[in-house]
Design a protein around this motif. Sequence first.
Motif, PDB file in Angstrom:
ATOM      1  N   GLY A 225     -54.178 -51.364  -3.724  1.00  0.00           N
ATOM      2  CA  GLY A 225     -53.157 -51.561  -2.699  1.00  0.00           C
ATOM      3  C   GLY A 225     -52.332 -50.307  -2.486  1.00  0.00           C
ATOM      4  N   ALA A 226     -51.925 -49.651  -3.590  1.00  0.00           N
ATOM      5  CA  ALA A 226     -51.133 -48.421  -3.479  1.00  0.00           C
ATOM      6  C   ALA A 226     -51.938 -47.303  -2.829  1.00  0.00           C
ATOM      7  CB  ALA A 226     -50.649 -47.993  -4.870  1.00  0.00           C
ATOM      8  N   TRP A 372     -42.735 -50.659  -2.934  1.00  0.00           N
ATOM      9  CA  TRP A 372     -42.685 -50.198  -4.330  1.00  0.00           C
ATOM     10  C   TRP A 372     -42.140 -51.287  -5.246  1.00  0.00           C
ATOM     11  CZ3 TRP A 372     -39.179 -49.121  -8.284  1.00  0.00           C
ATOM     12  CH2 TRP A 372     -39.704 -48.356  -9.331  1.00  0.00           C
ATOM     13  N   ALA A 373     -41.124 -52.020  -4.783  1.00  0.00           N
ATOM     14  CA  ALA A 373     -40.575 -53.114  -5.593  1.00  0.00           C
ATOM     15  C   ALA A 373     -41.629 -54.193  -5.834  1.00  0.00           C
ATOM     16  CB  ALA A 373     -39.346 -53.708  -4.909  1.00  0.00           C
ATOM     17  N   GLY A 374     -42.403 -54.512  -4.788  1.00  0.00           N
ATOM     18  CA  GLY A 374     -43.458 -55.505  -4.950  1.00  0.00           C
ATOM     19  C   GLY A 374     -44.544 -55.037  -5.899  1.00  0.00           C
ATOM     20  N   LEU A 375     -44.946 -53.768  -5.773  1.00  0.00           N
ATOM     21  CA  LEU A 375     -45.946 -53.218  -6.686  1.00  0.00           C
ATOM     22  C   LEU A 375     -45.434 -53.226  -8.122  1.00  0.00           C
ATOM     23  CD1 LEU A 375     -47.175 -50.126  -4.608  1.00  0.00           C
ATOM     24  CD2 LEU A 375     -48.470 -52.223  -5.065  1.00  0.00           C
ATOM     25  N   LEU A 376     -44.151 -52.888  -8.310  1.00  0.00           N
ATOM     26  CA  LEU A 376     -43.570 -52.858  -9.646  1.00  0.00           C
ATOM     27  C   LEU A 376     -43.560 -54.258 -10.266  1.00  0.00           C
ATOM     28  CD1 LEU A 376     -42.093 -51.319 -11.895  1.00  0.00           C
ATOM     29  CD2 LEU A 376     -39.943 -51.806 -10.687  1.00  0.00           C
ATOM     30  N   ALA A 377     -43.133 -55.265  -9.494  1.00  0.00           N
ATOM     31  CA  ALA A 377     -43.102 -56.632 -10.013  1.00  0.00           C
ATOM     32  C   ALA A 377     -44.509 -57.091 -10.402  1.00  0.00           C
ATOM     33  CB  ALA A 377     -42.503 -57.572  -8.965  1.00  0.00           C
ATOM     34  N   GLY A 378     -45.485 -56.804  -9.548  1.00  0.00           N
ATOM     35  CA  GLY A 378     -46.859 -57.180  -9.864  1.00  0.00           C
ATOM     36  C   GLY A 378     -47.381 -56.465 -11.093  1.00  0.00           C
ATOM     37  N   ALA A 379     -47.079 -55.178 -11.207  1.00  0.00           N
ATOM     38  CA  ALA A 379     -47.560 -54.391 -12.345  1.00  0.00           C
ATOM     39  C   ALA A 379     -46.966 -54.894 -13.652  1.00  0.00           C
ATOM     40  CB  ALA A 379     -47.226 -52.917 -12.144  1.00  0.00           C
TER      41      ALA A 379
END
Length: 390
Positions: A225-226, A372-379
């Motif tokens: 996704g990133a 970025w916040a969504g990617l961080l939460a998922g990670a």
Amino acid sequence: MPEPALPRHAELLVGLAVCAVGLATTIPLPLYGQYAARGGYGAGALAMAFACYAATVIVSAPLLGPLPDRIGRKPCVLLGVALAALSTLLLAIFPSIPALAVARVAQGLGMGCVAGAAAAWAAELAGGGAAGGRRAAGVIALATIGSFGVGGILTLGAVAAWPGMLPPVTFAAHIGFALLLLALVARLPETLPRSLAARQAGWLRLPAFPRGSWATTAAIIPGWGATGIVLTSVQSVLAQQGHALLGPLAACGMMLAGVLVQQAFRRMRPRPAVRLGLAVLMLGSGLCFWGAAWGGGLWPLLLGGAVVGIGTYAFVYPGGLAAVAEAASGEDRARAVAGYFVVAHLGFSAVPLAVGLAVDALGAGMALALAWAGLLAGAIGIGVASARSG
């Protein structure tokens, strides 16, 4: 009567055919922002056209997966190369977002045709057995990685050398390369016996998801996704700012850095590799998004893109793929790998599309901050689940 001897190093031609298909997906990459700006399209339209590739791979996977065992290896590889050449020709004639969407569909079908067929055909042309399989795997992997790593860089070089030439010379070179390979590959022998093809059951092969691998499989969603965001929204935002070549430069650096570092960590255990990759990915995406939308400048953009590539292609992607292969039984391993790629392409299409639409609706700064916040939460969630499961 003895069978004719196979051509020496015939598997190398199959590897070049895979390279031709991979190049079709990356040679036009530096022009994505120009396509969008020329037609007045926003980041959402570019992301939607970009997502056509992944959507095509997902939808066609159950049919294209077993096709090499039904009609033979050679027809599948030839069809894949022809579709790759067609996609480049289409973009050369109609450089636009609608043409990009159609070209991405052709590229997805082309990659689906060669993905399984090329590996099996190259192994059989190399003599079969463990040694032939290892040699073929190396050839196919190098062809895939090389084409993804250099296609965009070649076009960037062509644009810099001849800025007024559109389409760039790489388009004509790719079409010529593909046509030459069609002629050469067509002379190779088919290795699938007709009797075996006739005994194959069914035309569909559904993907599988082995137990215990869901966390490492889900990690590819923020990973790919990133990378998809860097390939679409970051390019579109920079093109609108008047920096049409900075986005492609960051994207090419992302892929090249990931490919190079991958070789140094290929022996790392799967689950620790995935967790490390997610942490690296968050650092890189934050830097890249800051450089693109919040005035961070050139170096955070380029450094962040490279770190995103390292996190995804050196750790998350190979680690997740290895974890799936370990969790699956022998007869279901191919279906499990197919399932992993379905999830990967879901992340490669849905995440960039959502961010592209958000850029158009909310502006680049807010959209990339939320991304970025969504990617961080998922990670974080995936990393914790992976640690708990071993």
